[in-house]
Design an enzyme around this catalytic site. Structure first.
Site, PDB file in Angstrom:
ATOM      1  N   CYS A 141       8.544  18.994  13.095  1.00  0.00           N
ATOM      2  CA  CYS A 141       8.772  20.067  12.118  1.00  0.00           C
ATOM      3  C   CYS A 141       7.835  21.254  12.315  1.00  0.00           C
ATOM      4  CB  CYS A 141       8.679  19.521  10.695  1.00  0.00           C
ATOM      5  SG  CYS A 141       7.031  18.995  10.163  1.00  0.00           S
ATOM      6  N   HIS A 151      15.087  23.510  10.105  1.00  0.00           N
ATOM      7  CA  HIS A 151      13.933  22.619  10.305  1.00  0.00           C
ATOM      8  C   HIS A 151      14.290  21.487  11.260  1.00  0.00           C
ATOM      9  CE1 HIS A 151      14.948  19.257   7.167  1.00  0.00           C
ATOM     10  NE2 HIS A 151      16.051  19.804   7.615  1.00  0.00           N
ATOM     11  N   HIS A 159       5.502  18.449   5.613  1.00  0.00           N
ATOM     12  CA  HIS A 159       6.761  18.900   6.217  1.00  0.00           C
ATOM     13  C   HIS A 159       6.881  20.401   6.025  1.00  0.00           C
ATOM     14  CE1 HIS A 159      10.717  18.297   8.004  1.00  0.00           C
ATOM     15  NE2 HIS A 159      11.191  19.185   7.140  1.00  0.00           N
TER      16      HIS A 159
END
Length: 362
Positions: free
Chosen positions: A276, A336, A324
Site C-alpha cells: 500500500c 490502493h 494502510h
C-alpha cells in the site's frame, strides 16, 4: 483444500477460527464442530469474512512494521558508509601530516634551515632577519604538530562513531529479520485461510461476494469528504467528473492509476508489484516529490488536511495505527494496493476506518 462436503466445510470453518486464535486476534463467532448442525446463514458468512479480514489486517500491520525496520536499516547503511569514507580520508590526512612533520624535522635539524640560521647569526650582515626566520620556522613546526594531533583526535572520534554505527546497524538488521520472520508466519496462515475461502461451496461463495458488494455500497454512502456527492474532481482517469487535476498531484494520480491490476506484494515498491505505501511513495516520487516510504511515516511527516478538503493526489491514512494508505482520486474514490492476494484497484474512500488525510508536495 477442497471443502465439498458438509463435514469438510465445517472443518474448514473450525480451521479459520483456529488460525485467528493462533495470531491473537479478537475472537469472532464460533463455528460448528464436525457433527454439529450447519447453520448456513448470513451470520456464518459474516463471521468467515470478519475472520479473514482480521488475518489480512494482521498481515498489513506486520508488513508496515517490516517496511519501517527496513527503512531504518537502509538509512543506517548509508550513514555507516559515509562515516567510513570520512574515517578513511582522515586517516590519509594523518599519515600525510606525519610524513610532512618528519621531513620538516629532518630538514630543520640536520643541516637545514636552523643550521643555516646559525651561520647567518655568526657571519651575516642581517642577524635580526635570521632570528625572525628561525622564529617563523619554529612556529610553522609547532603548527604542523598541532594540526597533526588534531587530526589524530578526529580520527579517534570518527573511529568510535563508526564502530557505534556498525553496532546499531547490526541491531537494525536483526530487527528487520525478526519482522520479516513474523510476517512470513502470518502469510502462511493467510495462505491457509485463502485455501479455505477457495473451498467454500458455491452458495457460500455467492453470499460472501454479495456481502463484499454490500459493504462497498455502504462505504460509498459513508464518505463525507470532498466529492461526497459522487461528482467531485478527478485526475489521471479517477472516478467522477469535474475538473482535472494537473501538476504534481495529477502526475501522482496518473502513475497510481496506471498500476491498476498489478499484484500486492509485501515490501514491494514496483515496478511490477507494490504494497500500500509502496504504491503511494512510488507515485509521488514519479511526480517529482519524494515522500516517506511507510504509511506511518507519511502520516507523521506530511501536511495534514481536513477530510472535507481532500483533493486528488492526497493520501488517505487508515486505522488508528496508520497501517494502510490509499490515494484519493476524486468522487469519493481512492486507488490502493489492498492486501495479499489482491491487485491494485479503486475503491470507495470510506472502505476502511479513516485516520486522516495528508497532502504531499506542500
Amino acid at each position: 483444500m477442497n471443502v465439498s462436503t458438509g463435514g469438510g466445510r465445517l472443518r474448514g470453518r473450525a480451521t479459520v477460527a483456529a488460525l485467528v486464535c493462533a495470531i491473537t486476534l479478537i475472537p469472532g463467532p464460533s463455528y460448528a464442530a464436525p457433527g454439529d448442525p450447519d447453520p448456513r446463514d448470513d451470520t456464518s458468512i459474516e463471521g468467515i469474512r470478519a475472520e479473514l479480514d482480521g488475518l489480512y489486517r494482521e498481515a498489513e500491520v506486520a508488513t508496515e512494521a517490516y517496511n519501517a525496520a527496513d527503512e531504518k536499516a537502509k538509512k543506517q547503511e548509508k550513514r555507516l558508509a559515509s562515516l567510513r569514507k570520512d574515517l578513511a580520508r582522515t586517516e590519509d590526512r594523518v599519515d600525510d601530516l606525519h610524513d610532512l612533520a618528519g621531513a620538516a624535522a629532518r630538514t630543520q635539524y640536520r643541516g637545514g634551515h636552523l643550521a643555516s640560521t646559525g651561520i647567518q647569526l655568526l657571519l651575516g650582515d642581517h642577524p635580526d632577519q635570521a632570528l625572525d626566520e628561525a622564529s617563523q620556522a619554529r612556529q610553522a613546526m609547532r603548527g604542523l604538530v598541532n594540526v597533526s594531533e588534531t587530526q589524530q583526535t578526529v580520527r579517534a572520534e570518527l573511529d568510535g562513531q563508526t564502530e557505534a554505527a556498525a553496532e546499531e546497524l547490526r541491531e537494525l538488521k536483526k530487527t528487520r529479520a525478526d519482522k520479516a520472520g513474523a510476517k512470513e508466519k502470518i502469510e502462511k496462515k493467510i495462505a491457509e485461510a485463502e485455501s479455505i475461502e477457495a473451498g467454500l461451496e458455491e452458495e457460500e461463495a455467492r453470499r460472501l461476494a454479495a456481502l463484499e458488494r454490500q459493504r462497498t455500497e455502504e462505504a460509498k454512502s459513508k464518505w463525507r469528504g470532498s466529492g461526497s456527492d459522487g461528482g467531485g474532481s478527478s485526475a489521471g482517469g479517477g472516478s467522477g467528473g469535474g475538473t482535472t487535476v494537473s501538476g504534481a498531484a495529477g502526475k501522482a494520480v496518473g502513475f497510481a492509476m496506471a498500476q491498476i491490476g498489478k499484484p500486492y506484494v509485501w515490501g514491494a515498491v514496483g515496478p511490477s508489484s507494490y504494497d500500500c505505501s509502496g504504491l503511494t511513495s512510488a507515485a509521488w516520487a514519479a511526480a517529482g516529490h519524494p515522500i516517506p516510504r511507510t504509511s506511518q511515516a507519511q502520516w507523521q511527516g506530511l501536511t495534514r488536511v481536513g477530510l472535507s478538503s481532500a483533493r486528488p493526489g492526497d493520501l488517505i491514512i487508515y486505522y488508528n495505527d496508520a497501517t494502510h494508505v490509499g490515494m484519493y482520486i476524486g468522487g469519493g474514490q481512492m486507488v490502493h494496493a489492498p492486501r495479499p492476494g489482491r491487485s491494485i484497484t479503486t475503491a470507495p474512500a470510506a472502505s476502511m476506518p479513516i485516520l486522516g488525510v495528508v497532502r504531499p508536495g506542500v
